[in-house]
Design a protein around this motif. Structure first.
Motif, short mmCIF file in Angstrom:
data_model
loop_
_atom_site.label_atom_id
_atom_site.label_comp_id
_atom_site.label_asym_id
_atom_site.label_seq_id
_atom_site.Cartn_x
_atom_site.Cartn_y
_atom_site.Cartn_z
N LEU A 56 34.26 33.26 26.33
CA LEU A 56 35.01 34.46 25.99
C LEU A 56 34.26 35.73 26.39
O LEU A 56 34.87 36.70 26.83
N LEU A 57 32.95 35.70 26.25
CA LEU A 57 32.16 36.86 26.70
C LEU A 57 32.25 37.03 28.21
O LEU A 57 32.35 38.15 28.72
N LYS A 58 32.23 35.92 28.93
CA LYS A 58 32.38 35.98 30.39
C LYS A 58 33.77 36.53 30.74
O LYS A 58 33.90 37.35 31.66
N GLN A 61 33.72 40.24 30.25
CA GLN A 61 32.97 40.89 31.34
C GLN A 61 33.83 40.97 32.60
O GLN A 61 33.90 42.02 33.25
N LEU A 62 34.48 39.87 32.95
CA LEU A 62 35.30 39.86 34.16
C LEU A 62 36.49 40.81 34.03
O LEU A 62 36.87 41.49 34.99
N THR A 63 37.08 40.87 32.83
CA THR A 63 38.21 41.78 32.61
C THR A 63 37.77 43.23 32.74
O THR A 63 38.48 44.06 33.31
N GLN A 64 36.59 43.53 32.25
CA GLN A 64 36.06 44.89 32.38
C GLN A 64 35.81 45.23 33.85
O GLN A 64 36.10 46.35 34.30
N GLN A 65 35.29 44.27 34.60
CA GLN A 65 35.07 44.50 36.03
C GLN A 65 36.40 44.69 36.75
O GLN A 65 36.52 45.55 37.63
N HIS A 66 37.40 43.91 36.36
CA HIS A 66 38.73 44.05 36.96
C HIS A 66 39.30 45.43 36.64
O HIS A 66 39.96 46.05 37.49
N ARG A 67 39.04 45.91 35.44
CA ARG A 67 39.52 47.24 35.05
C ARG A 67 38.97 48.30 36.00
O ARG A 67 39.69 49.17 36.49
N GLN A 85 41.41 41.74 43.90
CA GLN A 85 42.16 40.49 43.96
C GLN A 85 41.23 39.30 43.67
O GLN A 85 41.60 38.38 42.93
N ALA A 86 40.02 39.32 44.22
CA ALA A 86 39.06 38.25 43.96
C ALA A 86 38.67 38.22 42.49
O ALA A 86 38.52 37.15 41.89
N LYS A 87 38.53 39.40 41.89
CA LYS A 87 38.17 39.47 40.47
C LYS A 87 39.32 38.97 39.62
O LYS A 87 39.09 38.31 38.60
N GLN A 88 40.55 39.21 40.03
CA GLN A 88 41.71 38.71 39.31
C GLN A 88 41.69 37.18 39.30
O GLN A 88 41.96 36.56 38.27
N VAL A 89 41.37 36.58 40.43
CA VAL A 89 41.27 35.11 40.51
C VAL A 89 40.17 34.62 39.56
O VAL A 89 40.35 33.61 38.86
N GLU A 90 39.05 35.33 39.52
CA GLU A 90 37.95 34.95 38.61
C GLU A 90 38.39 35.03 37.15
O GLU A 90 38.06 34.16 36.35
N VAL A 91 39.12 36.09 36.81
CA VAL A 91 39.59 36.25 35.42
C VAL A 91 40.53 35.10 35.06
O VAL A 91 40.42 34.51 33.98
N GLU A 92 41.43 34.76 35.96
CA GLU A 92 42.38 33.68 35.69
C GLU A 92 41.66 32.34 35.54
O GLU A 92 42.01 31.53 34.67
N ALA A 93 40.63 32.11 36.34
CA ALA A 93 39.84 30.89 36.20
C ALA A 93 39.08 30.90 34.87
O ALA A 93 38.94 29.87 34.21
N SER A 94 38.62 32.07 34.47
CA SER A 94 37.89 32.20 33.21
C SER A 94 38.80 31.90 32.02
O SER A 94 38.36 31.33 31.03
N PHE A 95 40.07 32.30 32.11
CA PHE A 95 41.01 31.94 31.05
C PHE A 95 41.10 30.43 30.90
O PHE A 95 41.12 29.91 29.79
N GLY A 96 41.15 29.71 32.01
CA GLY A 96 41.22 28.25 31.95
C GLY A 96 39.99 27.65 31.30
O GLY A 96 40.09 26.75 30.45
N ARG A 97 38.80 28.16 31.66
CA ARG A 97 37.57 27.65 31.06
C ARG A 97 37.51 27.98 29.57
O ARG A 97 37.07 27.17 28.75
#
Length: 161
Positions: A56-58, A61-67, A85-97
């Protein structure tokens, strides 16, 4: 009572003293063990929450970077589009984890709350990708989403309250 004790054999007096001493030892020991077992249970529960908290912390962090990247892109910096766009993909992967890590806790309420946050994320991400949001609106929605994610409490006892 002194008369009764005085008539006991010497060996029986020692047995009586031993029984009294055992009773005096048993109560504090039982209380200590009960407290120690409760501490162990708490530590085990906290340990189970480490992996979900890390994920959740990750995610935060990714959501803040996307912002930040979204604000830059919506502000007119076209070179920020690909990293956003790359950060959006990271955020979506982070949701899955994060979902997978929360599943290990066995609390469906937390999973439902994360699903709700992810639904808001999907709306926000599509608005940013389609440039249907202004930079200020994107920032405000990102902040609201981050605050909701921070409120995701991993303590099952307080989630049901």
């Amino acid at each position: 009572m002194n008369h009764w004790i005085g008539n006991l054999k010497f060996s029986r007096k020692f047995v009586l003293i031993g029984c009294i001493a055992f009773a005096m030892f048993l109560l504090p020991t039982a209380l200590l063990m009960r407290g120690t077992l409760a501490d162990i249970q708490t530590a085990l529960q906290e340990r189970r929450g480490l992996a979900p908290a890390r994920e959740l912390l990750k995610l935060l962090q990714l959501t803040q970077q996307h912002r930040g990247l979204s604000a830059s892109m919506l502000g007119g910096t076209e070179s920020a589009a690909a990293p956003r766009q790359a950060k959006q993909v990271e955020v979506e992967a982070s949701f899955g984890r994060a979902k997978q890590a929360l599943a290990g806790l066995g609390d469906s309420t937390l999973g439902q709350r994360l699903d709700s946050i992810q639904g808001d994320w999907n709306t926000l991400a599509s608005g940013v990708a389609g440039k249907t949001l202004r930079g200020a609106d994107s920032n405000r929605l990102h902040v609201a989403l981050i605050e909701r994610d921070e409120m995701l409490d991993l303590d099952p006892s307080s989630a049901s309250a």
